[in-house]
Design a protein around this motif. Structure first.
Motif, short mmCIF file in Angstrom:
data_model
loop_
_atom_site.label_atom_id
_atom_site.label_comp_id
_atom_site.label_asym_id
_atom_site.label_seq_id
_atom_site.Cartn_x
_atom_site.Cartn_y
_atom_site.Cartn_z
N GLY A 228 -26.99 -6.17 -28.80
CA GLY A 228 -26.72 -5.39 -27.59
C GLY A 228 -27.96 -4.70 -27.07
N ALA A 229 -29.10 -5.39 -27.14
CA ALA A 229 -30.35 -4.80 -26.71
C ALA A 229 -30.34 -4.62 -25.19
CB ALA A 229 -31.53 -5.68 -27.14
N ALA A 230 -30.20 -3.38 -24.75
CA ALA A 230 -30.18 -3.09 -23.31
C ALA A 230 -31.59 -2.75 -22.86
CB ALA A 230 -29.22 -1.95 -23.01
N VAL A 231 -32.34 -3.77 -22.45
CA VAL A 231 -33.67 -3.54 -21.88
C VAL A 231 -33.52 -2.77 -20.57
CG1 VAL A 231 -35.72 -4.68 -20.96
CG2 VAL A 231 -34.60 -5.57 -23.02
N LYS A 232 -32.54 -3.18 -19.78
CA LYS A 232 -32.20 -2.49 -18.54
C LYS A 232 -30.72 -2.12 -18.56
CE LYS A 232 -33.52 -5.73 -15.63
NZ LYS A 232 -33.87 -6.41 -14.36
N VAL A 233 -30.36 -1.10 -17.81
CA VAL A 233 -28.94 -0.75 -17.63
C VAL A 233 -28.61 -0.94 -16.15
CG1 VAL A 233 -28.74 0.70 -19.66
CG2 VAL A 233 -29.58 1.71 -17.53
N GLY A 234 -27.63 -0.20 -15.65
CA GLY A 234 -27.17 -0.43 -14.30
C GLY A 234 -27.99 0.29 -13.24
N THR A 235 -27.61 0.07 -11.99
CA THR A 235 -28.25 0.74 -10.86
C THR A 235 -27.22 1.60 -10.14
OG1 THR A 235 -27.75 -1.03 -9.26
CG2 THR A 235 -29.79 -1.24 -10.56
N LEU A 236 -27.71 2.63 -9.47
CA LEU A 236 -26.81 3.48 -8.70
C LEU A 236 -26.17 2.70 -7.55
CD1 LEU A 236 -28.72 6.89 -8.52
CD2 LEU A 236 -26.73 6.30 -9.93
N GLU A 237 -26.90 1.73 -7.01
CA GLU A 237 -26.35 0.93 -5.91
C GLU A 237 -25.12 0.15 -6.38
OE1 GLU A 237 -30.46 2.03 -5.12
OE2 GLU A 237 -29.51 1.05 -6.85
#
Length: 554
Positions: free
Chosen positions: A260-269
């Motif tokens: 579950g390596a989250a290099v990036k997560v979500g965006t506000l958009e």
């Protein structure tokens, strides 16, 4: 193939027995027997009485935060209320609201979720410890459950902490936190400043639990200055996210990220788009939080669930979560935290197990599906590359191998590379090659296969891993190495191959199997392929979206 293949039959059993005998020298001495009389531990909120559990003590259903319903819905967690007298901590608390999962029979036989009740009064944690008030300062291992940011709980049977606590002389903590629409809904400026962190409420719950651990765990036999956070799948993404949160810094000292390596997560958009769809579906004006709070829990949960599992996740907001965890570089906030990171050889077999067409895939089906991942023009090249690695694999397994590397392996390696680049603390890489025999062996080394081994709970996990000397040996190996990392920051143990830190120069990776090994750059050709594709645009729809969308939920 550079990974080791699992053994079978008599040879496998013999190897398992040998490994178990060797590992016996690596395990710490048995902890002192848990007290005959159930002890009472004082916390700032009140007194808790533990109960004996498989040779250790358990304290279950401890509230680390207040009820999150009513006026508290979508707000950061508040402190739990105090109580008078002694509270017997002998049962787990409610799960946080989540929809039931409709699993077909085969998947239901492999994976298991807790059936405890759900409610918004769900900010609870569980503690297992060999002894209390003995000044032992044991390592503390805080588990973050899987299920994306959408479902799951710390009360699932795989996570019962007694055996890990007893066998490795550690304190184990599992916890619940807000999920899906309750924990990760971006309400936006229209809702008012008090809801600025609504998209990160679930993560702030975990921070509150870690603060509780720091303040209280010494009374439960643990060392507040030696806390390891670890989690699998969505839990691994939560661990990744905590590494980039200022409010979490200093509350943990090591981190383990499993599949579950989250290099990036979500965006506000994207989070705002999910919000707008939810308000429109409910017939509410954006910003009308009062109406949203007034909805019954079940009504809001079902409405939110229609967006699907992947719609809810933390988003970078520049303040509470200033940056992505490891994009474009590792967050400097946790540069000094040692990390273990890895994945399984066949993660995606569990992901597609609910797809009735998976096992009957033809070559044409394979080309179409792989084309959906890499683009139609690249499909033939990708299939040829994977077929060269495994010439006897059927289309079903070639497809899941491609999915596994795209979804899990590549991001784990990227995270390890960016952690190494910080040159501040080591990163250790692993891969799980052990093949489960269940369902005729078709799952191979699936998503979540390590859970019974880390927690040493093979006895309740036959549906996922089977049972026997091979499984017991894997539990000895994995629980010992994970606890060694929690204890010292280095997962090497006597009797197993020395496990060096990962570097981009040698890429040495610990291979979990009946006969463990350390391999330099396992499947290096495939690693290089995905690295070359990393800068290319992603497909418009994730290839797992169709498996994990709202149609799975009631």
């Amino acid at each position: 193939m550079s990974h080791l293949l699992a053994f079978s039959g008599a040879a496998s059993a013999a190897a398992a027995v040998i490994l178990a005998a060797v590992l016996a020298v690596a395990l710490p001495p048995p902890p002192a027997q848990a007290q005959d009389a159930a002890p009472i531990v004082a916390t700032p909120e009140g007194q808790l009485q533990g109960v004996p559990s498989k040779g250790v003590l358990s304290f279950l259903g401890i509230h680390y935060g207040a009820d999150t319903g009513g006026a508290n819905r979508f707000l950061p967690p508040a402190p739990p209320p105090a109580w008078g007298g002694v509270r017997v901590a002998d049962r787990m608390g409610d799960r946080c609201p989540q929809p039931p999962v409709n699993m077909p029979p085969e998947m239901a036989s492999v994976l298991s979720f807790s059936d405890l009740p759900t409610s918004e009064d769900c900010l609870v944690l569980n503690v297992w410890t060999p002894a209390v008030a003995d000044n032992a300062k044991r390592p503390v291992m805080v588990w973050l459950h899987g299920g994306g940011f959408f479902l799951g709980s710390g009360g699932d049977k795989y996570y019962e902490g007694s055996n890990l606590s007893r066998g490795q002389d550690v304190v184990v903590v599992t916890l619940n936190h807000r999920l899906n629409v309750f924990g990760y809904l971006q309400l936006g400026a229209e809702a008012g400043p008090q809801y600025a962190d609504s998209n990160l409420a679930g993560m702030l719950d975990i921070v509150a639990a870690l603060k509780w651990v720091k303040a209280n765990i010494a009374s439960f036999g643990g060392d507040p200055d030696n806390v390891t956070i670890f989690g699998q799948s969505g839990g691994g993404s939560k661990v990744s996210t905590l590494l980039a949160m200022p409010s979490a810094q200093g509350l943990f000292h090591k981190a383990i990220i499993q599949s579950g390596a989250a290099v990036k997560v979500g965006t506000l958009e994207a989070a705002t788009t999910t919000r707008d769809k939810l308000f429109a579906q409910l017939g509410l004006q954006v910003g009308d939080v009062a109406a949203l709070r007034a909805l019954p829990t079940d009504t809001l949960m079902k409405a939110g669930a229609r967006a699907g599992l992947l719609a809810y996740m933390p988003a970078v907001d520049g303040e509470t979560l200033p940056t992505n965890p490891f994009d474009p570089v590792g967050s400097p906030l946790s540069a000094g935290v040692p990390i273990m990171v890895g994945s399984t050889k066949d993660e995606a077999t569990n992901v597609v197990l609910s797809d009735p067409t998976w096992q009957t895939m033809t070559e044409a089906d394979l080309t179409t599906r792989v084309g959906g991942i890499v683009g139609p023009a690249e499909a033939a090249n990708t299939i040829a590359l994977y077929r060269a690695q495994a010439p006897n694999d059927l289309p079903m397994h070639l497809y899941t191998s491609v999915m596994t590397d795209m979804m899990f392996t590549a991001s784990s390696i990227t995270l390890a590379e960016r952690k190494y680049a910080q040159q501040a603390a080591p990163v250790y890489m692993y891969k799980i090659d052990w093949n489960s025999p269940v369902l005729g062996g078709k799952l191979r080394s699936p998503h979540a296969v390590e859970l019974p081994f880390i927690f040493d709970n093979v006895d309740v996990s036959a549906g996922l891993v089977g049972a026997g000397p091979e499984q017991n040996a894997m539990a000895d190996l994995m629980s010992a190495t994970f606890a060694a990392f929690a204890r010292t920051g280095n997962p090497s143990i006597p009797g197993a191959p020395a496990w060096p830190a990962y570097t981009p120069q040698t890429r040495e990776t610990f291979i979990y199997d009946v006969r463990p090994s350390v391999v330099a750059d396992p499947n290096g050709q495939l690693r290089a392929y995905w690295a070359a594709r990393a800068a290319q645009p992603e497909p418009a729809e994730s290839p797992i979206q169709g498996v994990m969308d709202g149609k799975k939920f009631e």
